[in-house]
Motif scaffolding. Structure first.
Motif, PDB file in Angstrom:
ATOM      1  N   GLY A   6     -17.412 -25.107 -19.733  1.00  0.00           N
ATOM      2  CA  GLY A   6     -18.196 -23.884 -19.532  1.00  0.00           C
ATOM      3  C   GLY A   6     -18.833 -23.411 -20.833  1.00  0.00           C
ATOM      4  N   LEU A   7     -20.078 -22.939 -20.727  1.00  0.00           N
ATOM      5  CA  LEU A   7     -20.745 -22.359 -21.889  1.00  0.00           C
ATOM      6  C   LEU A   7     -20.806 -20.850 -21.732  1.00  0.00           C
ATOM      7  N   ARG A   8     -20.494 -20.129 -22.817  1.00  0.00           N
ATOM      8  CA  ARG A   8     -20.644 -18.675 -22.821  1.00  0.00           C
ATOM      9  C   ARG A   8     -21.459 -18.269 -24.028  1.00  0.00           C
ATOM     10  N   PHE A   9     -22.117 -17.134 -23.921  1.00  0.00           N
ATOM     11  CA  PHE A   9     -23.083 -16.746 -24.956  1.00  0.00           C
ATOM     12  C   PHE A   9     -22.748 -15.398 -25.589  1.00  0.00           C
ATOM     13  N   ASP A  10     -21.524 -14.932 -25.374  1.00  0.00           N
ATOM     14  CA  ASP A  10     -21.089 -13.694 -26.033  1.00  0.00           C
ATOM     15  C   ASP A  10     -19.811 -13.978 -26.815  1.00  0.00           C
ATOM     16  N   THR A  11     -19.528 -13.107 -27.770  1.00  0.00           N
ATOM     17  CA  THR A  11     -18.384 -13.338 -28.662  1.00  0.00           C
ATOM     18  C   THR A  11     -17.081 -12.725 -28.134  1.00  0.00           C
ATOM     19  N   ASN A  12     -17.112 -12.165 -26.930  1.00  0.00           N
ATOM     20  CA  ASN A  12     -15.910 -11.516 -26.384  1.00  0.00           C
ATOM     21  C   ASN A  12     -14.745 -12.498 -26.310  1.00  0.00           C
ATOM     22  N   GLY A  13     -13.635 -12.080 -26.842  1.00  0.00           N
ATOM     23  CA  GLY A  13     -12.408 -12.854 -26.701  1.00  0.00           C
ATOM     24  C   GLY A  13     -12.340 -14.104 -27.553  1.00  0.00           C
ATOM     25  N   VAL A  14     -13.287 -14.287 -28.468  1.00  0.00           N
ATOM     26  CA  VAL A  14     -13.245 -15.502 -29.299  1.00  0.00           C
ATOM     27  C   VAL A  14     -12.119 -15.384 -30.329  1.00  0.00           C
ATOM     28  N   ASP A  15     -11.307 -16.424 -30.400  1.00  0.00           N
ATOM     29  CA  ASP A  15     -10.272 -16.516 -31.426  1.00  0.00           C
ATOM     30  C   ASP A  15     -10.939 -17.181 -32.635  1.00  0.00           C
ATOM     31  N   TRP A  16     -11.164 -16.394 -33.700  1.00  0.00           N
ATOM     32  CA  TRP A  16     -11.954 -16.900 -34.830  1.00  0.00           C
ATOM     33  C   TRP A  16     -11.202 -17.927 -35.647  1.00  0.00           C
ATOM     34  N   ALA A  17      -9.881 -17.915 -35.576  1.00  0.00           N
ATOM     35  CA  ALA A  17      -9.113 -18.969 -36.242  1.00  0.00           C
ATOM     36  C   ALA A  17      -9.337 -20.296 -35.512  1.00  0.00           C
ATOM     37  N   GLU A  18      -9.411 -20.218 -34.179  1.00  0.00           N
ATOM     38  CA  GLU A  18      -9.685 -21.408 -33.359  1.00  0.00           C
ATOM     39  C   GLU A  18     -11.101 -21.931 -33.673  1.00  0.00           C
ATOM     40  N   ALA A  19     -12.061 -20.997 -33.803  1.00  0.00           N
ATOM     41  CA  ALA A  19     -13.439 -21.386 -34.117  1.00  0.00           C
ATOM     42  C   ALA A  19     -13.510 -22.018 -35.511  1.00  0.00           C
ATOM     43  N   ALA A  20     -12.777 -21.431 -36.478  1.00  0.00           N
ATOM     44  CA  ALA A  20     -12.786 -21.976 -37.840  1.00  0.00           C
ATOM     45  C   ALA A  20     -12.172 -23.374 -37.867  1.00  0.00           C
ATOM     46  N   ALA A  21     -11.184 -23.599 -37.003  1.00  0.00           N
ATOM     47  CA  ALA A  21     -10.557 -24.933 -36.940  1.00  0.00           C
ATOM     48  C   ALA A  21     -11.557 -25.960 -36.411  1.00  0.00           C
ATOM     49  N   ILE A  22     -12.398 -25.559 -35.449  1.00  0.00           N
ATOM     50  CA  ILE A  22     -13.436 -26.476 -34.949  1.00  0.00           C
ATOM     51  C   ILE A  22     -14.405 -26.808 -36.076  1.00  0.00           C
ATOM     52  N   PHE A  23     -14.826 -25.770 -36.796  1.00  0.00           N
ATOM     53  CA  PHE A  23     -15.765 -25.930 -37.911  1.00  0.00           C
ATOM     54  C   PHE A  23     -15.220 -26.957 -38.911  1.00  0.00           C
ATOM     55  N   GLU A  24     -13.921 -26.847 -39.200  1.00  0.00           N
ATOM     56  CA  GLU A  24     -13.302 -27.729 -40.194  1.00  0.00           C
ATOM     57  C   GLU A  24     -13.065 -29.131 -39.644  1.00  0.00           C
ATOM     58  N   ARG A  25     -12.651 -29.206 -38.381  1.00  0.00           N
ATOM     59  CA  ARG A  25     -12.330 -30.525 -37.812  1.00  0.00           C
ATOM     60  C   ARG A  25     -13.569 -31.304 -37.433  1.00  0.00           C
ATOM     61  N   ALA A  26     -14.710 -30.640 -37.205  1.00  0.00           N
ATOM     62  CA  ALA A  26     -15.923 -31.318 -36.693  1.00  0.00           C
ATOM     63  C   ALA A  26     -16.343 -32.559 -37.490  1.00  0.00           C
ATOM     64  N   PRO A  27     -16.445 -32.616 -38.803  1.00  0.00           N
ATOM     65  CA  PRO A  27     -16.305 -31.559 -39.784  1.00  0.00           C
ATOM     66  C   PRO A  27     -17.674 -31.024 -40.199  1.00  0.00           C
ATOM     67  N   LEU A  28     -17.698 -29.711 -40.412  1.00  0.00           N
ATOM     68  CA  LEU A  28     -18.930 -29.078 -40.880  1.00  0.00           C
ATOM     69  C   LEU A  28     -18.683 -28.359 -42.206  1.00  0.00           C
ATOM     70  N   GLY A  29     -17.441 -28.357 -42.674  1.00  0.00           N
ATOM     71  CA  GLY A  29     -17.093 -27.680 -43.917  1.00  0.00           C
ATOM     72  C   GLY A  29     -15.936 -26.745 -43.658  1.00  0.00           C
ATOM     73  N   THR A  30     -15.795 -25.751 -44.508  1.00  0.00           N
ATOM     74  CA  THR A  30     -14.691 -24.798 -44.378  1.00  0.00           C
ATOM     75  C   THR A  30     -15.271 -23.395 -44.346  1.00  0.00           C
ATOM     76  N   ARG A  31     -14.835 -22.593 -43.387  1.00  0.00           N
ATOM     77  CA  ARG A  31     -15.257 -21.193 -43.354  1.00  0.00           C
ATOM     78  C   ARG A  31     -14.076 -20.340 -42.917  1.00  0.00           C
ATOM     79  N   GLU A  32     -13.813 -19.299 -43.664  1.00  0.00           N
ATOM     80  CA  GLU A  32     -12.716 -18.403 -43.308  1.00  0.00           C
ATOM     81  C   GLU A  32     -12.989 -17.785 -41.936  1.00  0.00           C
ATOM     82  N   PRO A  33     -11.953 -17.611 -41.111  1.00  0.00           N
ATOM     83  CA  PRO A  33     -12.162 -17.041 -39.783  1.00  0.00           C
ATOM     84  C   PRO A  33     -12.959 -15.742 -39.791  1.00  0.00           C
ATOM     85  N   ASP A  34     -12.678 -14.850 -40.759  1.00  0.00           N
ATOM     86  CA  ASP A  34     -13.382 -13.568 -40.755  1.00  0.00           C
ATOM     87  C   ASP A  34     -14.850 -13.726 -41.182  1.00  0.00           C
TER      88      ASP A  34
END
Ligand SMILES: CC(C)(COP(=O)(O)OP(=O)(O)OC[C@H]1O[C@@H](n2cnc3c(N)ncnc32)[C@H](O)[C@@H]1OP(=O)(O)O)[C@@H](O)C(=O)NCCC(=O)NCCS
Length: 143
Positions: A6-34
């Motif tokens: 499923g695709l969603r286009f709003d930030t409601n309920g996003v776990d930013w630590a989970e998002a940061a882990a995707i960013f790092e594992r992709a890998p696209l680099g490192t970004r702090e969750p906040d």
């Protein structure tokens, strides 16, 4: 498989630590969750791909919603790459942005993925950077 996600286009309920882990594992680099949260919350369009409850892909764009858009930070978990999800996320974003022009900076080597979506190499893009040597080492600019 990508069709079940499923695709969603709003930030409601996003776990930013989970998002940061995707960013790092992709890998696209490192970004702090906040930091990631602020960049997404201050963007004009965000896209989140979920497999059930699990966040598996993210992307965002800045846009004047009239003429120009810029897409940033498209990435997904390695196990979800190469299955059409990136193409789906890009098409969904481009449709929602609806601007006649859209630019992005591909990770060096990923240009063919965007060329398949109709993007062309830019010949006159110029970048201001607080770390020009680092950007040059990563293949984004020439000094
Ligand atoms: C780059 C990325 C977003 C592409 O998404 P994806 O879901 O893996 O790509 P898709 O499965 O939709 O690929 C669509 C087509 O492009 C091709 N493609 C994907 N990446 C490619 C690449 N680097 N070079 C050439 N072709 C590529 C695929 O082979 C596929 O072709 P097919 O339809 O004939 O099978 C994803 O792999 C990713 O997150 N990579 C790591 C982070 C990253 O580099 N992000 C890009 C930031 S610019």
């Amino acid at each position: 498989m990508s069709a079940d996600i499923g695709l969603r286009f709003d930030t409601n309920g996003v776990d930013w630590a989970e998002a940061a882990a995707i960013f790092e594992r992709a890998p696209l680099g490192t970004r702090e969750p906040d930091t990631l949260r602020r960049t997404f919350e201050n963007s004009d369009l965000t896209c989140f791909a979920r497999d059930g409850e699990r966040l598996v892909g993210i992307a965002r764009a800045l846009s004047d919603r009239t003429v120009q858009s810029v897409i940033y930070d498209l990435c997904m978990l390695p196990e979800y790459q190469g299955k059409g999800l990136g193409t789906r996320m890009m098409r969904a974003m481009l449709e929602r942005l609806g601007t006649p022009s859209c630019v992005l900076w591909a990770v060096p080597g990923k240009e063919p993925f965007y060329a398949r979506l109709g993007f062309h190499p830019m010949l006159t893009a110029m970048a201001l950077s607080d770390d020009p040597e680092g950007a040059a080492a990563r293949g984004y600019i020439t000094l």
